[in-house]
Write an enzyme that holds these catalytic residues in place. Structure first.
Site, PDB file in Angstrom:
ATOM      1  N   GLY A  46       5.762  -1.580 -11.781  1.00  0.00           N
ATOM      2  CA  GLY A  46       5.624  -2.854 -10.913  1.00  0.00           C
ATOM      3  C   GLY A  46       6.689  -3.768 -11.192  1.00  0.00           C
ATOM      4  O   GLY A  46       7.403  -3.661 -12.129  1.00  0.00           O
ATOM      5  N   GLN A  51      10.559 -11.955 -11.716  1.00  0.00           N
ATOM      6  CA  GLN A  51      11.391 -11.305 -12.489  1.00  0.00           C
ATOM      7  C   GLN A  51      12.718 -11.019 -12.513  1.00  0.00           C
ATOM      8  O   GLN A  51      13.773 -11.006 -13.313  1.00  0.00           O
ATOM      9  CB  GLN A  51      10.746 -10.001 -12.913  1.00  0.00           C
ATOM     10  CG  GLN A  51       9.420 -10.047 -13.544  1.00  0.00           C
ATOM     11  CD  GLN A  51       8.847  -8.889 -13.899  1.00  0.00           C
ATOM     12  OE1 GLN A  51       7.955  -8.033 -13.050  1.00  0.00           O
ATOM     13  NE2 GLN A  51       8.862  -8.221 -14.980  1.00  0.00           N
ATOM     14  N   CYS A  97       6.246  -4.549 -20.379  1.00  0.00           N
ATOM     15  CA  CYS A  97       6.664  -5.333 -19.356  1.00  0.00           C
ATOM     16  C   CYS A  97       8.065  -5.436 -19.282  1.00  0.00           C
ATOM     17  O   CYS A  97       8.767  -5.222 -20.307  1.00  0.00           O
ATOM     18  CB  CYS A  97       6.095  -6.941 -19.489  1.00  0.00           C
ATOM     19  SG  CYS A  97       6.893  -7.898 -18.364  1.00  0.00           S
ATOM     20  N   LEU A  98       8.814  -5.185 -18.247  1.00  0.00           N
ATOM     21  CA  LEU A  98      10.147  -5.232 -17.851  1.00  0.00           C
ATOM     22  C   LEU A  98      11.091  -6.330 -18.373  1.00  0.00           C
ATOM     23  O   LEU A  98      12.276  -6.478 -18.788  1.00  0.00           O
ATOM     24  CB  LEU A  98      10.546  -4.754 -16.468  1.00  0.00           C
ATOM     25  CG  LEU A  98      10.195  -3.135 -16.064  1.00  0.00           C
ATOM     26  CD1 LEU A  98      10.355  -3.173 -14.699  1.00  0.00           C
ATOM     27  CD2 LEU A  98      10.658  -2.120 -16.724  1.00  0.00           C
ATOM     28  N   HIS A 139      -1.310  -7.931 -13.983  1.00  0.00           N
ATOM     29  CA  HIS A 139      -0.350  -8.173 -14.576  1.00  0.00           C
ATOM     30  C   HIS A 139       0.846  -8.703 -13.760  1.00  0.00           C
ATOM     31  O   HIS A 139       1.373  -9.697 -13.943  1.00  0.00           O
ATOM     32  CB  HIS A 139       0.325  -6.672 -15.288  1.00  0.00           C
ATOM     33  CG  HIS A 139       1.890  -6.967 -15.880  1.00  0.00           C
ATOM     34  ND1 HIS A 139       1.698  -6.664 -17.385  1.00  0.00           N
ATOM     35  CD2 HIS A 139       2.904  -7.014 -15.298  1.00  0.00           C
ATOM     36  CE1 HIS A 139       3.114  -6.813 -17.787  1.00  0.00           C
ATOM     37  NE2 HIS A 139       3.558  -7.006 -16.590  1.00  0.00           N
ATOM     38  N   GLU A 140       1.068  -8.066 -12.586  1.00  0.00           N
ATOM     39  CA  GLU A 140       2.197  -8.659 -11.621  1.00  0.00           C
ATOM     40  C   GLU A 140       1.891  -9.997 -10.937  1.00  0.00           C
ATOM     41  O   GLU A 140       2.570 -10.855 -10.932  1.00  0.00           O
ATOM     42  CB  GLU A 140       2.059  -7.718 -10.403  1.00  0.00           C
ATOM     43  CG  GLU A 140       2.672  -6.288 -10.730  1.00  0.00           C
ATOM     44  CD  GLU A 140       3.999  -6.133 -11.615  1.00  0.00           C
ATOM     45  OE1 GLU A 140       4.807  -7.206 -11.673  1.00  0.00           O
ATOM     46  OE2 GLU A 140       4.110  -5.293 -12.439  1.00  0.00           O
ATOM     47  N   HIS A 143       2.714 -12.737 -13.132  1.00  0.00           N
ATOM     48  CA  HIS A 143       4.135 -13.093 -13.125  1.00  0.00           C
ATOM     49  C   HIS A 143       4.047 -14.392 -11.985  1.00  0.00           C
ATOM     50  O   HIS A 143       4.990 -15.220 -12.465  1.00  0.00           O
ATOM     51  CB  HIS A 143       5.089 -12.141 -12.677  1.00  0.00           C
ATOM     52  CG  HIS A 143       5.334 -11.052 -13.973  1.00  0.00           C
ATOM     53  ND1 HIS A 143       6.151 -11.574 -15.032  1.00  0.00           N
ATOM     54  CD2 HIS A 143       5.111  -9.803 -14.175  1.00  0.00           C
ATOM     55  CE1 HIS A 143       6.434 -10.724 -15.835  1.00  0.00           C
ATOM     56  NE2 HIS A 143       5.712  -9.415 -15.237  1.00  0.00           N
TER      57      HIS A 143
HETATM   58  O1  GNR Z   1       6.285  -1.079 -15.843  1.00  0.00           O
HETATM   59  C1  GNR Z   1       5.335  -1.484 -16.333  1.00  0.00           C
HETATM   60  N1  GNR Z   1       4.504  -0.920 -17.159  1.00  0.00           N
HETATM   61  C2  GNR Z   1       3.287  -1.532 -17.151  1.00  0.00           C
HETATM   62  C3  GNR Z   1       2.273  -0.786 -18.263  1.00  0.00           C
HETATM   63  C4  GNR Z   1       1.099  -1.225 -18.715  1.00  0.00           C
HETATM   64  C5  GNR Z   1       0.886  -2.339 -17.932  1.00  0.00           C
HETATM   65  C6  GNR Z   1       1.721  -3.014 -17.222  1.00  0.00           C
HETATM   66  C7  GNR Z   1       2.602  -2.611 -16.761  1.00  0.00           C
HETATM   67  S1  GNR Z   1       3.803  -3.501 -15.665  1.00  0.00           S
HETATM   68  C8  GNR Z   1       5.152  -3.065 -16.118  1.00  0.00           C
HETATM   69  C9  GNR Z   1       6.328  -3.706 -15.044  1.00  0.00           C
HETATM   70  C10 GNR Z   1       6.188  -4.901 -15.132  1.00  0.00           C
HETATM   71  O2  GNR Z   1       6.879  -5.752 -16.096  1.00  0.00           O
HETATM   72  N2  GNR Z   1       6.025  -5.524 -14.149  1.00  0.00           N
HETATM   73  O3  GNR Z   1       5.897  -6.859 -14.345  1.00  0.00           O
HETATM   74 NI    NI Z   2       5.844  -7.478 -16.299  1.00  0.00          NI
END
Ligand code: GNR
Ligand code: NI
Length: 179
Positions: A46, A51, A97-98, A139-140, A143
């Site tokens: 995601g 970001q 998270c990236l 999670h997204e 953000h």
């Molecule tokens: O790539 C991602 N992997 C992930 C793994 C477990 C829970 C959430 C994520 S989201 C993350 C990509 C990201 O940072 N999206 O904002």
């Molecule tokens: Ni993230």
């Protein structure tokens, strides 16, 4: 299409609340392409617009992580102005998270969600999700409100991660200066 730089936490840009998308125009379509390309290049499941420094309420999700692994018929989700209309149950997942590269931590969220959003064609959509998809959507969307998964961790763990991220950023700045 372009691969964009992903901001690393802590960064004040990641803490801002993003704004609703008013009209789906070429700029928004280009942003969708950039988000997808950047997500795939970084091997993420995601990515949210803030970001890459764009404070619009827009995210992409592809829980298969790459176009090769995605079953036929499944498409990456491009989600505009998402709203959760239902959440139930609990699910604990080890998240990454990236914007916090190389770090993981356990987060408990709703296990099942229903979300409404606008798609790239301007149509209102409703999706239900559980498992990793439910985790990724939550999670997204965090953000978009300036929230990262590290905020669910203990202060001790968060501070350890913050130190490593500050070190990583300093190293990258040195590399950039040398280049
Ligand atoms: O790539 C991602 N992997 C992930 C793994 C477990 C829970 C959430 C994520 S989201 C993350 C990509 C990201 O940072 N999206 O904002
Ligand atoms: Ni993230």
């Amino acid at each position: 299409m372009a691969i964009k730089d992903i901001l690393i936490w802590p960064d004040p840009e990641l803490a801002k609340v993003s704004e609703e998308v008013e009209t789906i125009d070429d700029e928004i379509r280009a942003l969708a392409e950039d988000l997808l390309e950047t997500m795939y290049a970084a091997d993420g499941v995601g990515l949210a617009a803030p970001q890459i420094g764009i404070h619009k309420r827009m995210v992409v999700v592809d829980i298969y992580g790459s176009e090769e692994d995605r079953p036929s018929g499944e498409e990456p989700l491009v989600i505009i102005n998402p709203k959760f209309v239902h959440k139930e149950g609990e699910l604990t997942w080890e998240e990454g998270c990236l914007s916090v590269p190389g770090e993981v931590g356990k987060v408990t969220r709703a296990g099942k969600v229903t979300m409404t959003y606008t798609d790239l064609d301007g149509n209102e959509q409703t999706i239900e999700a559980e498992g990793l998809k439910a985790v990724a959507l939550q999670h997204e969307c965090d953000h978009l409100d300036g929230k990262l998964f590290v905020e669910y961790l203990s202060r001790l763990k968060r501070n350890m991660i913050k130190k490593r991220m500050l070190k990583l950023k300093a190293e990258r700045e040195e590399e950039d200066a040398a280049a």
